[in-house]
Design an enzyme around this catalytic site. Structure first.
Site, PDB file in Angstrom:
ATOM      1  N   ASN A   1      27.362 -16.033   2.782  1.00 13.99           N
ATOM      2  CA  ASN A   1      27.866 -16.857   1.577  1.00 13.99           C
ATOM      3  C   ASN A   1      26.609 -16.905   0.506  1.00 13.99           C
ATOM      4  O   ASN A   1      27.730 -16.529  -0.465  1.00 13.99           O
ATOM      5  CB  ASN A   1      27.300 -18.532   2.441  1.00 13.99           C
ATOM      6  CG  ASN A   1      28.160 -18.712   3.658  1.00 13.99           C
ATOM      7  OD1 ASN A   1      29.498 -18.757   3.236  1.00 13.99           O
ATOM      8  ND2 ASN A   1      27.723 -18.889   4.431  1.00 13.99           N
TER       9      ASN A   1
ATOM     10  N   ASN B   1      30.755  -7.081   7.921  1.00 13.46           N
ATOM     11  CA  ASN B   1      32.431  -7.201   8.544  1.00 13.46           C
ATOM     12  C   ASN B   1      34.218  -6.981   7.241  1.00 13.46           C
ATOM     13  O   ASN B   1      35.032  -6.703   8.047  1.00 13.46           O
ATOM     14  CB  ASN B   1      32.953  -8.167   9.370  1.00 13.46           C
ATOM     15  CG  ASN B   1      32.010  -8.490   9.945  1.00 13.46           C
ATOM     16  OD1 ASN B   1      31.901  -7.854  10.812  1.00 13.46           O
ATOM     17  ND2 ASN B   1      30.937  -9.734  10.030  1.00 13.46           N
TER      18      ASN B   1
ATOM     19  N   ARG C   1      10.631 -18.918   8.282  1.00 18.02           N
ATOM     20  CA  ARG C   1      10.920 -18.480   6.510  1.00 18.02           C
ATOM     21  C   ARG C   1      10.963 -19.504   5.598  1.00 18.02           C
ATOM     22  O   ARG C   1      11.134 -20.770   6.178  1.00 18.02           O
ATOM     23  CB  ARG C   1      12.293 -18.683   6.621  1.00 18.02           C
ATOM     24  CG  ARG C   1      13.667 -18.135   5.710  1.00 18.02           C
ATOM     25  CD  ARG C   1      14.735 -18.434   5.732  1.00 18.02           C
ATOM     26  NE  ARG C   1      15.703 -18.176   4.447  1.00 18.02           N
ATOM     27  CZ  ARG C   1      16.415 -18.095   3.842  1.00 18.02           C
ATOM     28  NH1 ARG C   1      17.000 -19.067   4.550  1.00 18.02           N
ATOM     29  NH2 ARG C   1      16.965 -17.740   2.958  1.00 18.02           N
TER      30      ARG C   1
ATOM     31  N   ILE D   1      30.246 -10.453   4.760  1.00 18.43           N
ATOM     32  CA  ILE D   1      30.958  -9.780   4.511  1.00 18.43           C
ATOM     33  C   ILE D   1      30.364  -8.198   4.854  1.00 18.43           C
ATOM     34  O   ILE D   1      31.732  -7.745   5.238  1.00 18.43           O
ATOM     35  CB  ILE D   1      31.161 -10.700   2.970  1.00 18.43           C
ATOM     36  CG1 ILE D   1      31.433 -12.110   2.948  1.00 18.43           C
ATOM     37  CG2 ILE D   1      32.143  -9.262   2.195  1.00 18.43           C
ATOM     38  CD1 ILE D   1      31.383 -11.891   1.531  1.00 18.43           C
ATOM     39  N   GLY D   2      29.135  -7.697   4.490  1.00 18.06           N
ATOM     40  CA  GLY D   2      29.105  -6.492   3.801  1.00 18.06           C
ATOM     41  C   GLY D   2      29.056  -5.436   5.344  1.00 18.06           C
ATOM     42  O   GLY D   2      29.906  -4.335   5.510  1.00 18.06           O
TER      43      GLY D   2
ATOM     44  N   ASN E   1      13.993 -21.610  10.829  1.00 18.66           N
ATOM     45  CA  ASN E   1      14.419 -21.270   9.404  1.00 18.66           C
ATOM     46  C   ASN E   1      14.959 -23.114   9.220  1.00 18.66           C
ATOM     47  O   ASN E   1      16.265 -22.976   9.988  1.00 18.66           O
ATOM     48  CB  ASN E   1      15.555 -20.598   8.844  1.00 18.66           C
ATOM     49  CG  ASN E   1      16.368 -20.610   7.986  1.00 18.66           C
ATOM     50  OD1 ASN E   1      15.753 -20.893   7.601  1.00 18.66           O
ATOM     51  ND2 ASN E   1      17.618 -19.272   8.236  1.00 18.66           N
TER      52      ASN E   1
ATOM     53  N   ARG F   1      28.817 -20.063  -5.407  1.00 16.45           N
ATOM     54  CA  ARG F   1      27.844 -20.148  -6.507  1.00 16.45           C
ATOM     55  C   ARG F   1      28.053 -18.918  -7.444  1.00 16.45           C
ATOM     56  O   ARG F   1      29.224 -18.538  -7.705  1.00 16.45           O
ATOM     57  CB  ARG F   1      26.147 -19.202  -5.952  1.00 16.45           C
ATOM     58  CG  ARG F   1      25.348 -20.490  -5.576  1.00 16.45           C
ATOM     59  CD  ARG F   1      24.283 -20.233  -5.157  1.00 16.45           C
ATOM     60  NE  ARG F   1      24.150 -20.183  -3.851  1.00 16.45           N
ATOM     61  CZ  ARG F   1      23.358 -19.602  -2.927  1.00 16.45           C
ATOM     62  NH1 ARG F   1      22.319 -18.613  -3.214  1.00 16.45           N
ATOM     63  NH2 ARG F   1      23.401 -19.599  -1.950  1.00 16.45           N
TER      64      ARG F   1
ATOM     65  N   ASP G   1      35.143 -19.208   2.371  1.00 18.09           N
ATOM     66  CA  ASP G   1      35.414 -17.622   3.545  1.00 18.09           C
ATOM     67  C   ASP G   1      35.821 -16.758   3.168  1.00 18.09           C
ATOM     68  O   ASP G   1      36.777 -17.379   3.195  1.00 18.09           O
ATOM     69  CB  ASP G   1      35.730 -18.476   3.882  1.00 18.09           C
ATOM     70  CG  ASP G   1      35.199 -18.180   5.694  1.00 18.09           C
ATOM     71  OD1 ASP G   1      34.809 -18.641   6.292  1.00 18.09           O
ATOM     72  OD2 ASP G   1      35.583 -16.999   5.874  1.00 18.09           O
ATOM     73  N   MET G   2      35.244 -15.506   2.900  1.00 20.35           N
ATOM     74  CA  MET G   2      35.747 -14.310   2.457  1.00 20.35           C
ATOM     75  C   MET G   2      37.148 -14.275   3.735  1.00 20.35           C
ATOM     76  O   MET G   2      38.398 -13.916   2.707  1.00 20.35           O
ATOM     77  CB  MET G   2      35.175 -13.156   2.778  1.00 20.35           C
ATOM     78  CG  MET G   2      35.327 -11.769   2.240  1.00 20.35           C
ATOM     79  SD  MET G   2      35.885 -12.155   0.111  1.00 20.35           S
ATOM     80  CE  MET G   2      34.700 -11.964  -0.779  1.00 20.35           C
ATOM     81  N   ARG G   3      36.307 -14.445   4.705  1.00 21.53           N
ATOM     82  CA  ARG G   3      37.818 -13.931   5.601  1.00 21.53           C
ATOM     83  C   ARG G   3      39.238 -14.630   5.100  1.00 21.53           C
ATOM     84  O   ARG G   3      40.397 -14.212   5.551  1.00 21.53           O
ATOM     85  CB  ARG G   3      37.259 -15.088   7.284  1.00 21.53           C
ATOM     86  CG  ARG G   3      37.456 -13.471   8.474  1.00 21.53           C
ATOM     87  CD  ARG G   3      36.374 -13.997   9.907  1.00 21.53           C
ATOM     88  NE  ARG G   3      36.278 -14.928   9.565  1.00 21.53           N
ATOM     89  CZ  ARG G   3      34.613 -15.606  10.235  1.00 21.53           C
ATOM     90  NH1 ARG G   3      34.541 -15.305  11.278  1.00 21.53           N
ATOM     91  NH2 ARG G   3      34.191 -16.562   9.225  1.00 21.53           N
TER      92      ARG G   3
END
Ligand code: ADP
Length: 395
Positions: A206, A330, A86, A327-328, A10, A236, A278-280
């Protein structure tokens, strides 16, 4: 070692992710990441049978980086059966994974203007790998392919027809490899046949997108012509009023490039929080009272809920909602907040199960007597390897 080995590559603008996948093994023999390609700091780190390894790559470009990495992969593999690449954008021409013939490579080149950040580096990886291993089959696995089953009323924009017929401007959708893997795995976990199952899949990394999957086929998805449409993401914006761009231009003198940078690199979670993509980090900051981080989380969850509700229009019935991506898989808080916004769907989480399904553990997180919600860890490398083998086997 029994079972065939597929190398999955990738290639991004300054990075190359790779994995050596054996068809009989659940884990990967090798999993690695080359970063900062094209700079003096270029380096690669990888895990080989659990052991961490590292190599400085000098000023390597994509071709030189692969030339240094691939001998290590070859040594660990013994025999390689093929290489799966990919590819982000296959346009309307590519409906499934296929051998990377000169014609298909031409299609990837032709679609570069639709994915300027992704297709050109992807091509560098493909060309480098083909020149290093010309005797092996090289297979392209396209992010857009899974969404080629969307009906025309879902993929067309409400703009004059010639933009579609002459310039291929339509909705394509992305993350198809993940949506396909997760919807199939979800059906397997729920004990339902893929060909008679209906899912909403939320891939939240991300980049974020959600898809309505009916009987193993994508029927609608949130991303469009480019991976900017739809959900709020790390950097984004997702959907904004299209007139925003004209307004920024007329009122503040923004150029096309300024608008693109604003909406793809400076917006989303990062833009709203002013802190991080970063969601965390945002969850931690919000717990400590950071109001902007809390607002970024609220907007993310509300917009996700709203898009999932909209996508339900593409389903004849709902067998379940599947969460995946960093995210989904964790963020228990994000799963809970999103479902709390969807009151007419009657979702309810089993709080203990929600807390338990993190760090790669999948399973049912909904309470008994309520619509099914599951966490399904994605595995794009496995899916790419599976599709590569299917093409090699002529399936
Ligand atoms: P990519 O799209 O680059 O593959 P990932 O799927 O790895 O990204 O997802 C990255 C996102 O997942 C980041 O926002 C990160 O903060 C988030 N994430 C990872 N672990 C957790 C966690 N424990 N809690 C909340 N968010 C998490």
């Amino acid at each position: 070692m029994s079972g065939r080995n597929i190398l999955v590559i990738n290639s991004g603008s300054s990075s190359i992710k790779f994995a050596l996948v054996n068809e009989d093994r659940d884990d990967f023999i090798i999993e690695g990441l080359a970063e900062r390609i094209g700079t003096p700091e270029a380096e690669v780190t990888w895990k080989e049978n659990g052991e961490k390894k590292h190599l400085q790559l000098g000023n390597a470009d994509h071709a030189e980086a692969l030339a240094q990495i691939l001998p290590h992969v070859q040594k660990a593999a013994g025999t390689l059966t093929g290489i799966g690449h990919r590819v982000v954008h296959g346009g309307s021409q590519v409906h499934e994974a296929c051998l990377l013939t000169p014609e298909v490579i031409g299609v990837i080149e032709a679609n570069a203007s639709l994915a300027p950040l992704h297709n050109p580096p992807g091509l560098m990886g493909i060309n480098a790998a083909i020149s290093l291993y010309p005797e092996l089959p090289h297979i392209g696995v396209f992010d857009t392919a899974f969404h080629q089953t969307m009906p025309e009323h879902a993929y067309r924009y409400a703009i004059p027809e010639e933009f579609y017929t002459q310039h291929q401007i339509r909705r394509y959708g992305f993350h198809g490899t993940s949506h396909m893997y997760v919807s199939r795995k979800g059906a397997e976990m729920a004990g339902l046949p893929v060909e008679d199952s209906c899912w909403l899949v939320a891939h939240l990394g991300n980049g974020c997108s959600a898809t309505a999957v009916v009987n193993g086929e994508s029927r609608d998805t949130t991303m469009g012509l480019t991976p900017l449409e739809g959900l709020v993401m790390g950097t984004r914006s997702g959907d904004v009023d299209p007139s925003l761009q004209v307004h920024l231009h007329r009122t503040f003198g923004y150029s096309a490039q300024d608008v693109e940078t604003l909406l793809t690199k400076k917006s989303g979670l990062l833009g709203v929080s002013g802190l991080s993509n970063d969601m965390r980090t945002l969850i931690e900051a919000s717990e400590k009272g950071d109001k902007k981080a809390a607002l970024a989380i609220e907007i993310f969850c509300y917009r996700l809920a709203k898009s999932l509700a909209a996508l339900s229009c593409a389903l004849p019935r709902l067998d379940g909602l599947l969460f995946t991506g960093g995210i989904g898989e964790n963020a228990t808080l994000i799963r809970k907040k999103t479902l709390d916004h969807m009151r007419v769907f009657n979702f309810k989480l089993d709080d203990a199960a929600n807390q338990e399904c993190v760090r790669g553990k999948g399973g049912k997180i909904s309470a008994e007597g309520h619509p099914l919600v599951m966490v399904v860890p994605t595995n794009e490398e496995r899916q790419i390897a599976n599709e590569t083998l299917a093409v090699i086997d002529g399936k």
